[in-house]
Write an enzyme that holds these catalytic residues in place. Structure first.
Site, PDB file in Angstrom:
ATOM      1  N   GLU A 154       0.826  -1.213   0.000  1.00  0.00           N
ATOM      2  CA  GLU A 154       0.000   0.000   0.000  1.00  0.00           C
ATOM      3  C   GLU A 154       0.863   1.267   0.000  1.00  0.00           C
ATOM      4  O   GLU A 154       0.797   2.091   0.916  1.00  0.00           O
ATOM      5  CB  GLU A 154      -0.946  -0.009   1.190  1.00  0.00           C
ATOM      6  CG  GLU A 154      -1.953  -1.132   1.094  1.00  0.00           C
ATOM      7  CD  GLU A 154      -3.080  -1.033   2.113  1.00  0.00           C
ATOM      8  OE1 GLU A 154      -2.885  -0.394   3.156  1.00  0.00           O
ATOM      9  OE2 GLU A 154      -4.152  -1.592   1.846  1.00  0.00           O
ATOM     10  N   GLU A 313      -6.495  -8.118  -0.565  1.00  0.00           N
ATOM     11  CA  GLU A 313      -6.836  -8.178   0.859  1.00  0.00           C
ATOM     12  C   GLU A 313      -8.301  -7.846   1.067  1.00  0.00           C
ATOM     13  O   GLU A 313      -8.840  -6.941   0.408  1.00  0.00           O
ATOM     14  CB  GLU A 313      -6.026  -7.146   1.652  1.00  0.00           C
ATOM     15  CG  GLU A 313      -4.549  -7.392   1.753  1.00  0.00           C
ATOM     16  CD  GLU A 313      -3.869  -6.289   2.584  1.00  0.00           C
ATOM     17  OE1 GLU A 313      -4.540  -5.637   3.412  1.00  0.00           O
ATOM     18  OE2 GLU A 313      -2.667  -6.077   2.378  1.00  0.00           O
TER      19      GLU A 313
END
Ligand code: GAL
Length: 683
Positions: A154, A313
């Site tokens: 991320e 995710e």
């Protein structure tokens, strides 16, 4: 077939696995493999935060533990996605090379800790991660189980250190071809006496510094994207230099505002992202949460329209960072996972496989709880999704197709957010989401694209609030409409060039008045409790319908355009609010005010009819998508309501999940999904 990875012809199911936290518990590591098989897990993401275990002391490496685990996983039919650990730094690195730590917007350097806060310019940090990545490539690159590299985690944030400042200056020097006058002109710096004499004088927009130059703010965001992408590329280069055949991804964070994902997406092979919606919250309906998530999936899917994406995710139960972390309701787990596949995902990944005993995420949901049992609700839900994904194997590698495109553009988003004036209620992202939702409710697929993407094949192009127009885009739009395309634009279209300088001669600028056949004399920004109405003459021209408008009302001066709706109130009552202009072989619609969703839906229905797009009759709370490949077509129906929903005019096919034949009518239970493989396209 457009398989997401050459080796993979089935749906992937698994998620983040952190065995490094359990190296002193071989019993647990062995149990993990057995339970993964039980839960139908066929892929895990490893090593995302493993730097301090790989390299506990500078220059001393240890990869054997992971090699053993990867061997074991592979022998048991479980693939590996391998992260590069640049998302979090070991203590020795920060102690010895403090320049690797990020400097915040206030100019103060961070202390050691947290994650996702390295300086992406730091040569030392790049050097250290390059060494580590080279070891990863050499140790794992040819491992049979390895299917994908996962760069960092991320990626995000900004760094305001001196190094980044100098790189920013270089970035500007390149962009403005070393011409400081040009920069001053584009940034309009004579205002408040802000002219620069040299590139060296320019600073990032420090919190206590220069934050009022829109051009600077926008270029800083572009620079941050460029710099982060450059960092990511430096990692990719190392891996690709050593290992040719393994593709690369990085996991995006929803529609993270800080980086232009369109730019980053160009540099990776496969799109993956992390989705954590607040399901079953107390402020919106379940279908609203779902439709918003569908929009997010739509953006991700559209980054690479020729390939499925990966849901890297999602939580199997609850998260630990929402204000309130409700358990994911049993039915929601299945719904949300199949929704991702309906929107084009070929992987369902979880964060995380097993809860860590301590530290910040000890209460974050996982497939395995501290309880340590597999006879739990969450484990059963996960196992069931794994089974469904096996049944959905034929869907793997199929794509969604769309006759409609909508521009959702990071540069435009940044420029609108930074715009000083008009109204606080700019709501660019919400406006795009609302348009998408109207199409989704009507079963019409929509690609969500940047200004750079090709749009020539669409029947309709939706341009909500296209405030910043990139060079050449207006001409491309005009060309498209001339050749028969239809566009629909709104208030706040065509105000500024790519550096936020206003177009002269009225809005929409950059030659777009010709396309829409009008100009805007003024724009009224309403208070939140104000409203106006737009009255639209119906086909018969005998009667009219009126829809409510809020926030923005353009005062329109039509030139060639035909008026189709007029304001009902205020000093501009009776003046045009909605227009259409026929241009070449196509049509250009202009919506001068923020019309409510009913009004927009009414207008879209009229347009769909004109251009031959057929909406689908869907009951409320049903989401519908179609995936197809050269041979087969798959229809997805998802029911977000607590009622049985009946859908008529269903094409003949087989329910992939139950094996039942379906024709004519489909009945979907509350919170259930149906995936139909259509018969007429069966081999
Ligand atoms: C993601 C992150 C994971 C984990 C997860 C928790 O944003 O990539 O490492 O922290 O959130 O929800």
């Amino acid at each position: 077939m457009n398989y997401v990875m050459p080796k993979i012809d089935k749906m992937l199911h698994g998620g983040d696995y952190n065995p490094e936290q359990w190296l002193d518990r071989p019993d647990i590591l062995n149990e993990d493999i057995e339970l993964m098989k039980k839960a139908n897990v066929n892929v895990v993401t490893l090593g995302v935060f493993s730097w301090s275990v790989y390299e506990p002391v500078e220059g001393e490496f240890n990869f054997q533990w992971l090699l053993n685990i990867m061997d074991n996983l592979y022998e048991n039919g479980i693939y590996a996605i391998l992260g590069t650990p640049s998302g979090a730094r070991p203590a020795w690195l920060d102690e010895k090379y403090p320049e690797a730590m990020r400097v915040a917007k206030n100019g103060v350097r961070n202390h050691h800790g947290l994650r996702h806060n390295f300086c992406m310019s730091s040569p030392k940090y790049r050097e250290k991660i390059a060494i580590l990545d080279t070891h990863l490539a050499n140790n794992f690159g040819s491992h049979k189980g390895l299917i994908l590299w996962h760069i960092s985690n991320e990626l995000g944030g900004e760094c305001y250190c001196n190094h980044c400042k100098h790189r920013f200056q270089e970035f500007l020097r390149n962009k403005y071809e070393n011409d400081i006058k040009e920069l001053n002109q584009q940034w309009w710096t004579t205002f408040w006496s802000h002219q620069y004499q040299s590139f060296e004088q320019i600073e990032p927009p420090y919190q206590n510094g220069e934050t009022t130059i829109h051009g600077l703010n926008l270029d800083w965001k572009r620079f941050t994207t460029w710099n982060m992408t450059d960092f990511m590329k430096s990692e990719i280069e190392i891996l690709k230099k050593n290992v040719l055949e393994v593709p690369v991804t990085t996991n995006f964070m929803r529609l993270y505002n800080g980086l232009d994902y369109y730019e980053m997406a160009k540099e990776i092979d496969i799109i993956s992202w992390d989705s954590y919606p607040a399901w079953n919250n107390d402020y919106e309906s379940l279908s609203k949460t779902a439709f918003d998530t569908a929009f997010d999936h739509g953006v991700m899917r559209s980054f690479k329209r020729d390939k499925p994406f990966l849901l890297m995710e999602s939580t199997p139960s609850q998260v630990n960072w929402h204000p309130f972390n409700k358990l994911k309701r049993p039915e929601i787990h299945k719904l949300s996972c199949i929704q991702a596949t309906a929107c084009g995902a070929d992987m369902i990944g979880y964060f995380q496989w097993r809860k860590g005993r301590g530290s910040f995420e000890q209460y974050h949901g996982a497939v395995l709880d501290h309880l340590g049992r597999s006879d739990t609700r969450v484990f059963r839900d996960v196992t069931e999704v794994g089974e469904l994904l096996k049944k959905m194997e034929p869907v793997t590698g199929s794509l969604l197709k769309s006759e409609v495109g909508m521009i959702f553009d990071w540069n435009n988003r940044w420029a609108i957010e930074d715009l000083a004036g008009l109204s606080k209620n700019k709501k660019y992202e919400d406006t795009c989401r609302n348009q998408y939702e109207i199409f989704l409710r009507n079963g019409i697929e929509m690609d969500i694209i940047s200004q750079e993407a090709d749009f020539s094949e669409y029947k309709l192009l939706v341009l909500p609030m296209l405030y910043l127009i990139k060079p050449g885009y207006s001409n491309r739009l005009k060309d498209y409409v001339k050749k028969g395309g239809t566009v629909i634009a709104t208030y706040l279209t065509g105000y500024v060039n790519e550096n936020t300088l206003c177009h002269l001669g009225g809005f929409p600028g950059d030659g777009l008045q010709e396309l829409f056949g009008l100009y805007i004399e003024e724009i009224d920004s309403l208070y939140p409790n104000d409203s106006n109405g737009v009255s639209i003459l119906m086909n018969s021209h005998q009667s009219s319908v009126t829809f409510s408008v809020s926030d923005f009302c353009d005062i329109i001066k039509p030139q060639d355009a035909t008026v189709i709706g007029r304001y009902t109130k205020d000093f501009y009552a009776g003046t045009p609010a909605l227009t259409v202009n026929s241009y070449g072989d196509g049509m250009a619609y202009y919506v001068g005010a923020r019309m409510d969703e009913k009004g927009m839906e009414y207008l879209y229905q009229k347009i769909w009819k004109e251009i031959g797009i057929t909406p689908k009759q869907l009951p409320e709370g049903i989401e519908y998508h179609v995936r197809s490949n050269e041979e087969d077509t798959f229809e997805f129906y998802l029911n977000y309501t607590n009622e049985v929903k009946n859908i008529m005019d269903i094409s003949e096919g087989t329910n992939l999940i139950t094996g039942e034949k379906i024709s004519q009518e489909l009945s979907i239970n509350p919170y259930d999904v149906t995936v139909i493989k259509l018969t007429n396209t069966e081999k």
